[in-house]
Design a protein around this motif. Structure first.
Motif, PDB file in Angstrom:
ATOM      1  N   GLU A   1       0.814  -1.214   0.000  1.00 43.98           N
ATOM      2  CA  GLU A   1       0.000   0.000   0.000  1.00 43.98           C
ATOM      3  C   GLU A   1       0.843   1.258   0.000  1.00 43.98           C
ATOM      4  O   GLU A   1       0.541   2.235  -0.695  1.00 43.98           O
ATOM      5  N   VAL A   2       1.920   1.247   0.781  1.00 47.14           N
ATOM      6  CA  VAL A   2       2.719   2.462   0.931  1.00 47.14           C
ATOM      7  C   VAL A   2       3.438   2.839  -0.364  1.00 47.14           C
ATOM      8  O   VAL A   2       3.811   3.995  -0.562  1.00 47.14           O
ATOM      9  N   LEU A   3       3.636   1.869  -1.266  1.00 43.26           N
ATOM     10  CA  LEU A   3       4.350   2.129  -2.510  1.00 43.26           C
ATOM     11  C   LEU A   3       3.426   2.374  -3.700  1.00 43.26           C
ATOM     12  O   LEU A   3       3.898   2.701  -4.795  1.00 43.26           O
ATOM     13  N   ARG A   4       2.136   2.228  -3.519  1.00 47.32           N
ATOM     14  CA  ARG A   4       1.217   2.341  -4.655  1.00 47.32           C
ATOM     15  C   ARG A   4       1.198   3.722  -5.312  1.00 47.32           C
ATOM     16  O   ARG A   4       1.037   3.807  -6.532  1.00 47.32           O
ATOM     17  N   PRO A   5       1.341   4.834  -4.579  1.00 44.99           N
ATOM     18  CA  PRO A   5       1.373   6.136  -5.270  1.00 44.99           C
ATOM     19  C   PRO A   5       2.472   6.247  -6.316  1.00 44.99           C
ATOM     20  O   PRO A   5       2.360   7.042  -7.259  1.00 44.99           O
ATOM     21  N   LEU A   6       3.525   5.436  -6.178  1.00 44.84           N
ATOM     22  CA  LEU A   6       4.602   5.471  -7.165  1.00 44.84           C
ATOM     23  C   LEU A   6       4.134   5.043  -8.545  1.00 44.84           C
ATOM     24  O   LEU A   6       4.769   5.389  -9.555  1.00 44.84           O
ATOM     25  N   MET A   7       3.032   4.299  -8.614  1.00 44.31           N
ATOM     26  CA  MET A   7       2.540   3.831  -9.903  1.00 44.31           C
ATOM     27  C   MET A   7       2.231   4.988 -10.856  1.00 44.31           C
ATOM     28  O   MET A   7       2.335   4.858 -12.074  1.00 44.31           O
ATOM     29  N   VAL A   8       1.870   6.147 -10.287  1.00 46.05           N
ATOM     30  CA  VAL A   8       1.534   7.307 -11.124  1.00 46.05           C
ATOM     31  C   VAL A   8       2.753   7.774 -11.925  1.00 46.05           C
ATOM     32  O   VAL A   8       2.608   8.417 -12.968  1.00 46.05           O
ATOM     33  N   LEU A   9       3.960   7.426 -11.472  1.00 45.39           N
ATOM     34  CA  LEU A   9       5.166   7.822 -12.201  1.00 45.39           C
ATOM     35  C   LEU A   9       5.211   7.234 -13.607  1.00 45.39           C
ATOM     36  O   LEU A   9       5.943   7.743 -14.464  1.00 45.39           O
ATOM     37  N   HIS A  10       4.460   6.178 -13.865  1.00 43.71           N
ATOM     38  CA  HIS A  10       4.446   5.605 -15.213  1.00 43.71           C
ATOM     39  C   HIS A  10       3.892   6.596 -16.240  1.00 43.71           C
ATOM     40  O   HIS A  10       4.133   6.444 -17.440  1.00 43.71           O
ATOM     41  N   LEU A  11       3.160   7.595 -15.765  1.00 37.74           N
ATOM     42  CA  LEU A  11       2.643   8.623 -16.668  1.00 37.74           C
ATOM     43  C   LEU A  11       3.740   9.542 -17.203  1.00 37.74           C
ATOM     44  O   LEU A  11       3.633  10.059 -18.322  1.00 37.74           O
ATOM     45  N   ALA A  12       4.768   9.767 -16.395  1.00 35.87           N
ATOM     46  CA  ALA A  12       5.750  10.801 -16.714  1.00 35.87           C
ATOM     47  C   ALA A  12       6.451  10.584 -18.056  1.00 35.87           C
ATOM     48  O   ALA A  12       6.447  11.481 -18.908  1.00 35.87           O
ATOM     49  N   PRO A  13       7.077   9.424 -18.298  1.00 35.17           N
ATOM     50  CA  PRO A  13       7.753   9.274 -19.599  1.00 35.17           C
ATOM     51  C   PRO A  13       6.785   9.288 -20.767  1.00 35.17           C
ATOM     52  O   PRO A  13       7.138   9.744 -21.865  1.00 35.17           O
ATOM     53  N   LEU A  14       5.562   8.809 -20.546  1.00 38.43           N
ATOM     54  CA  LEU A  14       4.559   8.823 -21.605  1.00 38.43           C
ATOM     55  C   LEU A  14       4.257  10.260 -22.039  1.00 38.43           C
ATOM     56  O   LEU A  14       4.257  10.597 -23.229  1.00 38.43           O
ATOM     57  N   ALA A  15       4.003  11.127 -21.045  1.00 38.42           N
ATOM     58  CA  ALA A  15       3.705  12.526 -21.348  1.00 38.42           C
ATOM     59  C   ALA A  15       4.922  13.251 -21.920  1.00 38.42           C
ATOM     60  O   ALA A  15       4.809  14.044 -22.868  1.00 38.42           O
ATOM     61  N   LEU A  16       6.097  12.975 -21.369  1.00 36.21           N
ATOM     62  CA  LEU A  16       7.307  13.646 -21.859  1.00 36.21           C
ATOM     63  C   LEU A  16       7.624  13.241 -23.293  1.00 36.21           C
ATOM     64  O   LEU A  16       7.999  14.089 -24.120  1.00 36.21           O
ATOM     65  N   MET A  17       7.453  11.963 -23.605  1.00 35.11           N
ATOM     66  CA  MET A  17       7.696  11.535 -24.987  1.00 35.11           C
ATOM     67  C   MET A  17       6.684  12.171 -25.935  1.00 35.11           C
ATOM     68  O   MET A  17       7.026  12.523 -27.072  1.00 35.11           O
ATOM     69  N   GLY A  18       5.452  12.344 -25.474  1.00 35.88           N
ATOM     70  CA  GLY A  18       4.464  13.037 -26.296  1.00 35.88           C
ATOM     71  C   GLY A  18       4.848  14.481 -26.550  1.00 35.88           C
ATOM     72  O   GLY A  18       4.704  14.988 -27.674  1.00 35.88           O
ATOM     73  N   LEU A  19       5.355  15.156 -25.530  1.00 35.32           N
ATOM     74  CA  LEU A  19       5.781  16.545 -25.680  1.00 35.32           C
ATOM     75  C   LEU A  19       6.949  16.668 -26.660  1.00 35.32           C
ATOM     76  O   LEU A  19       6.961  17.541 -27.540  1.00 35.32           O
ATOM     77  N   VAL A  20       7.945  15.776 -26.500  1.00 35.81           N
ATOM     78  CA  VAL A  20       9.108  15.839 -27.379  1.00 35.81           C
ATOM     79  C   VAL A  20       8.722  15.453 -28.809  1.00 35.81           C
ATOM     80  O   VAL A  20       9.186  16.064 -29.778  1.00 35.81           O
ATOM     81  N   ALA A  21       7.865  14.442 -28.941  1.00 34.73           N
ATOM     82  CA  ALA A  21       7.423  14.029 -30.270  1.00 34.73           C
ATOM     83  C   ALA A  21       6.680  15.156 -30.974  1.00 34.73           C
ATOM     84  O   ALA A  21       6.877  15.400 -32.172  1.00 34.73           O
ATOM     85  N   HIS A  22       5.851  15.882 -30.238  1.00 34.95           N
ATOM     86  CA  HIS A  22       5.122  17.008 -30.826  1.00 34.95           C
ATOM     87  C   HIS A  22       6.095  18.089 -31.295  1.00 34.95           C
ATOM     88  O   HIS A  22       5.971  18.632 -32.400  1.00 34.95           O
ATOM     89  N   GLY A  23       7.084  18.406 -30.477  1.00 34.01           N
ATOM     90  CA  GLY A  23       8.051  19.431 -30.849  1.00 34.01           C
ATOM     91  C   GLY A  23       8.931  19.021 -32.008  1.00 34.01           C
ATOM     92  O   GLY A  23       9.415  19.875 -32.764  1.00 34.01           O
ATOM     93  N   ALA A  24       9.131  17.697 -32.161  1.00 36.18           N
ATOM     94  CA  ALA A  24       9.977  17.204 -33.243  1.00 36.18           C
ATOM     95  C   ALA A  24       9.203  16.991 -34.539  1.00 36.18           C
ATOM     96  O   ALA A  24       9.790  16.598 -35.550  1.00 36.18           O
ATOM     97  N   GLY A  25       7.897  17.219 -34.503  1.00 33.47           N
ATOM     98  CA  GLY A  25       7.095  17.054 -35.706  1.00 33.47           C
ATOM     99  C   GLY A  25       6.524  15.671 -35.904  1.00 33.47           C
ATOM    100  O   GLY A  25       5.956  15.379 -36.965  1.00 33.47           O
ATOM    101  N   TYR A  26       6.647  14.788 -34.900  1.00 33.70           N
ATOM    102  CA  TYR A  26       6.076  13.441 -34.985  1.00 33.70           C
ATOM    103  C   TYR A  26       4.622  13.511 -34.510  1.00 33.70           C
ATOM    104  O   TYR A  26       4.264  13.045 -33.416  1.00 33.70           O
ATOM    105  N   THR A  27       3.766  14.071 -35.335  1.00 38.25           N
ATOM    106  CA  THR A  27       2.409  14.422 -34.904  1.00 38.25           C
ATOM    107  C   THR A  27       1.587  13.205 -34.494  1.00 38.25           C
ATOM    108  O   THR A  27       0.944  13.200 -33.434  1.00 38.25           O
ATOM    109  N   LEU A  28       1.600  12.169 -35.329  1.00 42.13           N
ATOM    110  CA  LEU A  28       0.800  10.987 -35.018  1.00 42.13           C
ATOM    111  C   LEU A  28       1.273  10.318 -33.730  1.00 42.13           C
ATOM    112  O   LEU A  28       0.462   9.867 -32.912  1.00 42.13           O
ATOM    113  N   LEU A  29       2.585  10.266 -33.560  1.00 38.18           N
ATOM    114  CA  LEU A  29       3.133   9.671 -32.341  1.00 38.18           C
ATOM    115  C   LEU A  29       2.719  10.486 -31.118  1.00 38.18           C
ATOM    116  O   LEU A  29       2.346   9.929 -30.078  1.00 38.18           O
TER     117      LEU A  29
END
Length: 389
Positions: free
Chosen positions: A269-297
């Protein structure tokens, strides 16, 4: 390490006293000394689970406390905000600085003056800088303390958050001092490389439990995605693309390893909030992909982030079952950067971004203020077993 028998061996081969917290016994120490260390450490670690639920040795393996009782005992003796400064304090501050950056991006949607977001971001950047200097002073007093921090999960997460904060400070400075921001970002990239090297060394010399995949690995090993995101705003497009493609397989590997572990292990239970960290690389890759012109990605990353956020919202009772604790501070950064992704994608995503921005602010502000209060009052250093300089 199950803790069921009268005596077991820890990951480095030292004999450990039995019981539910057998992993806290020290290496090469006698049974009575190990038992004393366990008694000293149990009250502090137990406070990580305010609900009062039993925390077994297997639960605590995620915290990588094996063979660390001697350090834990010394850690509890330090005094002063500087000497016992817990790296976990950077987790809520990282979320606040990210939130400030996203507010600077989206404040126009709420008919509020842009200067308001800029002033708030400036104050948060100053707060991070003050904490970072204080932590550097702690490391200067006793450099080895860094490796002691990296042996346990709150320490690993906090040190990684401190490094990520350097990148975000560069983003805050970008519109005003672009040359200084680029230099600061290069310093941040160097710190990422050093952090990865230190983490790998700690895994090599530590017990097996320290090598178990964790969402915190995203902060440690996919952190350069933040450099890629910030770098696009500073004209470092080639570097951003290179970091994107270098980090993508790392993020995919961490997701795969964590998914495999979920099939065979119960998440404490004490470690479950860490699961939200899985969102971070997903969102960051979306941001970088958008800036790089990889629109569909980028659109695909936005959709995947929406699905994962909805899953976390539906599972909120399960995620937060342990009650308020230091690990709640990890949720601010991934939620804020996800809001930033949706705002950046614009169009129909803009509404999701605005809602996420307001919701994240309402959730993260009280959590962060509570975490900072715990730090000032000394509770965070005890509950996260922060090493003393």
């Amino acid at each position: 390490m199950t803790g069921n028998g009268p005596a077991e061996r820890c990951g480095c081969g030292a004999q450990a006293a039995g019981g539910p917290l057998a992993g806290l016994s020290g290496c090469g120490q006698g049974g009575s000394q190990a038992a004393a260390r366990t008694r000293d450490a149990v009250p502090e670690i137990a406070r990580l689970s305010p609900s009062g639920a039993e925390v077994s040795a297997r639960d605590l393996e995620g915290f990588s406390l094996g063979c660390g009782a001697s350090a834990a005992r010394r850690d509890l003796s330090g005094t002063g905000l500087g000497r016992r400064m817990p790296p976990a304090v950077f987790l809520p501050v990282l979320g606040l600085v990210t939130l400030g950056l996203v507010w600077r991006q989206g404040i126009g949607d709420f008919a509020l003056p842009r200067a308001l977001a800029s002033m708030g971001l400036g104050a948060l950047t100053f707060l991070f800088a003050a904490l970072f200097v204080a932590y550097v002073i702690k490391l200067a007093r006793r450099p080895r303390v860094l490796f002691e921090e990296l042996r346990i999960l709150p320490g690993r997460a906090g040190v990684a958050a401190a490094v990520l904060g350097v990148d975000l400070c560069a983003a805050a400075l970008g519109p005003y001092l672009p040359d200084v921001a680029r230099m600061l970002l290069m310093v941040g990239l160097g710190l990422h490389v050093a952090l990865v090297a230190a983490a790998v060394w700690t895994f090599h010399v530590g017990v097996a439990e320290q090598r178990r995949a964790s969402p915190v690995w995203h902060l440690q090993f996919t952190g350069p995605l933040v450099v890629a995101w910030v770098g696009q705003g500073l004209g470092l497009d080639e570097l951003s693309r290179a970091l994107f493609w270098l980090t993508l397989p790392v993020a995919l590997s961490i997701w795969a390893l964590c998914a495999l572990q979920l099939r065979h292990m119960r998440v404490p239970e004490v470690l479950r909030p860490l699961m939200v960290l899985h969102l971070a690389p997903l969102a960051l890759m979306g941001l970088v992909a958008h800036g790089a012109g990889y629109t569909l990605l980028a659109q695909g990353m936005g959709l995947a982030a929406l699905a994962l956020t909805a899953l976390f919202a539906v599972s909120s009772r399960w995620l937060l079952a342990a009650g308020p604790g230091p690990m709640w501070g990890t949720m601010g950064f991934p939620l804020a950067v996800t809001a930033g992704l949706w705002l950046t994608l614009d169009g129909p995503w803009r509404l999701f971004g605005d809602l996420a921005l307001v919701g994240t602010t309402l959730v993260i502000l009280p959590i962060s203020l509570s975490s900072l209060r715990d730090w000032v009052q000394g509770r965070m250093a005890r509950t996260t077993a922060a090493a003393a300089a």
